[in-house]
Design an enzyme around this catalytic site. Structure first.
Site, PDB file in Angstrom:
ATOM      1  N   LYS A  15       1.447  -1.463  -0.268  1.00 39.61           N
ATOM      2  CA  LYS A  15      -0.060   0.249   0.021  1.00 39.61           C
ATOM      3  C   LYS A  15       0.728   0.593   0.049  1.00 39.61           C
ATOM      4  CE  LYS A  15      -4.670  -1.648   1.869  1.00 39.61           C
ATOM      5  NZ  LYS A  15      -5.294  -1.375   2.429  1.00 39.61           N
ATOM      6  N   LYS A  43      -5.663  -9.831  -7.351  1.00 42.21           N
ATOM      7  CA  LYS A  43      -7.052  -9.796  -6.508  1.00 42.21           C
ATOM      8  C   LYS A  43      -7.936  -8.841  -6.847  1.00 42.21           C
ATOM      9  CE  LYS A  43      -8.245  -9.199  -1.651  1.00 42.21           C
ATOM     10  NZ  LYS A  43      -8.039  -8.689  -0.351  1.00 42.21           N
ATOM     11  N   LYS A  78     -11.689  -3.152  -5.696  1.00 39.19           N
ATOM     12  CA  LYS A  78     -12.343  -2.265  -5.423  1.00 39.19           C
ATOM     13  C   LYS A  78     -11.788  -0.778  -6.375  1.00 39.19           C
ATOM     14  CE  LYS A  78     -12.710  -1.729  -0.892  1.00 39.19           C
ATOM     15  NZ  LYS A  78     -14.036  -2.565   0.226  1.00 39.19           N
TER      16      LYS A  78
END
Ligand code: TRP
Length: 347
Positions: free
Chosen positions: A115, A207, A210
């Site tokens: 991230k 994966k 969103k």
């Protein structure tokens, strides 16, 4: 509620939309666990702000996850549904855990590395300490079982390490205050099921997310029937027919993903799906998958829409859930203060 000894806790971040990956990997399993466990399901809004998020999106996201929980079948009366920021004990315990966890442990977290990306210096301190807050979420309730996706396994191990270190660092006080040998149970991750990890429809090695730029990479719970069918029709596949055995899905990530989605939606195994569709072309299988997805997700979508139009109801659920969650977390936090030696008010 306390007829169950095992207590389940899990959380979903209210960032962006809710997709079939969130549903099959998390929410659908949360629903099933209600039969056998005392369940606490949390919309983790404090985790959501570890990366900048538009306040209006955050508000809408919190209500959307709450609506998805309820529409999917979570009963907020027999179990607890709430948002993290309304129970201050999460943040309070996270601070104590910031002082228990070691820099070295957190430096190994792969999700932080992913991230934060290249610009680690510019990541928020909250993003780095994220796993400590997650440990606090779970341990504030001394939860024993945590249904999560594969990608959260490392965070669960960290939560166990924190619980363990707290138990040993304060062993003497824990015993002296009458809590026995260990104050925190070591929480178990529950990772299972055919589609705990739903992958992107455009790239079976990534994966479903969103934040993917292409909306064709995911099926949102808010998509209408036509959109769902179209996304499945356009989903990436390979030129071979479907294999007849599960072993034949190896090294075929897109086929494996679609078969896994079918199995999870229909509550069967991949082998059973292949018994019906193995050897056939993708077109027939995709048509069946689209029908199945629409049949299973359609009613959830309709109920979500209805609930999202009733923010007063949703906010009421969260307020009531937070009230009940706090009643469980406060005594834990008081005990922790006594164990650590933080002088507190006694009433
Ligand atoms: N980190 C989890 C995720 O991204 C969300 C989460 C926060 C969570 N706190 C939790 C999951 C506690 C389980 C238990 O999916």
């Amino acid at each position: 509620m306390s007829k169950f000894r095992e207590r389940v806790f899990s959380g979903v971040q209210p960032t962006g939309g809710v997709h079939i990956g969130n549903y099959l990997g998390a929410i659908k399993r949360f629903v099933a666990m209600q039969e056998t466990h005392e369940c606490i399901y949390c919309v983790v809004d404090l985790h959501a702000i570890t990366i900048w998020l538009d306040p209006r999106e955050l508000e809408a996201g919190i209500r959307m996850i709450t609506a998805a929980f309820i529409a999917a079948g979570i009963n907020p009366k027999s179990h607890i549904v709430f948002n993290q920021s309304q129970v201050a004990e999460h943040a309070e315990l996270a601070w104590v855990f910031n002082c228990v966890a070691r820099m070295g442990w957190l430096n190994r977290m792969t999700q932080f590395k992913e991230k934060a990306g290249k610009d680690r210096e510019n990541a928020s301190v909250g993003l780095f300490a994220y796993p400590n807050l997650m440990a606090a979420d779970i341990l504030a309730y001394r939860a024993t079982h945590v249904p999560v996706g594969e990608d959260q396994k490392q965070h669960l191990e960290l939560a166990r390490d924190i619980a363990q270190k707290f138990n040993t660092d304060f062993a003497e006080r824990i015993a002296a205050l009458g809590y026995g040998e260990a104050f925190f149970p070591l929480p178990e991750p529950l990772i299972q099921g055919p589609a705990t990890r739903v992958m992107s429809l455009r790239d079976g090695t990534k994966k479903m997310s969103k934040s993917d730029a292409s909306d064709y990479s995911r099926i949102n719970l808010t998509d209408d029937a036509e959109t769902v069918a179209q996304k499945i029709r356009k989903a990436k596949t390979d030129p071979e027919p479907l294999p007849t055995e599960v072993a034949g899905l190896e090294a075929r990530p897109e086929a494996d993903n679609l078969v896994g989605m079918f199995a999870a939606l229909d509550d069967v195994t991949k082998a059973e799906v292949l018994k019906e569709f193995g050897g056939g072309q993708f077109s027939r299988f995709k048509a069946a998958l689209a029908d199945l997805a629409v049949a299973k997700l359609g009613p959830i979508r309709a109920e979500m829409q209805r609930l999202q139009n009733d923010t007063a109801y949703l906010d009421g659920v969260l307020a009531e859930g937070s009230h009940r969650a706090r009643a469980l977390a406060r005594p834990t936090m008081d005990a922790i203060k006594d164990i650590v030696g933080l002088v507190r008010q006694r009433s």
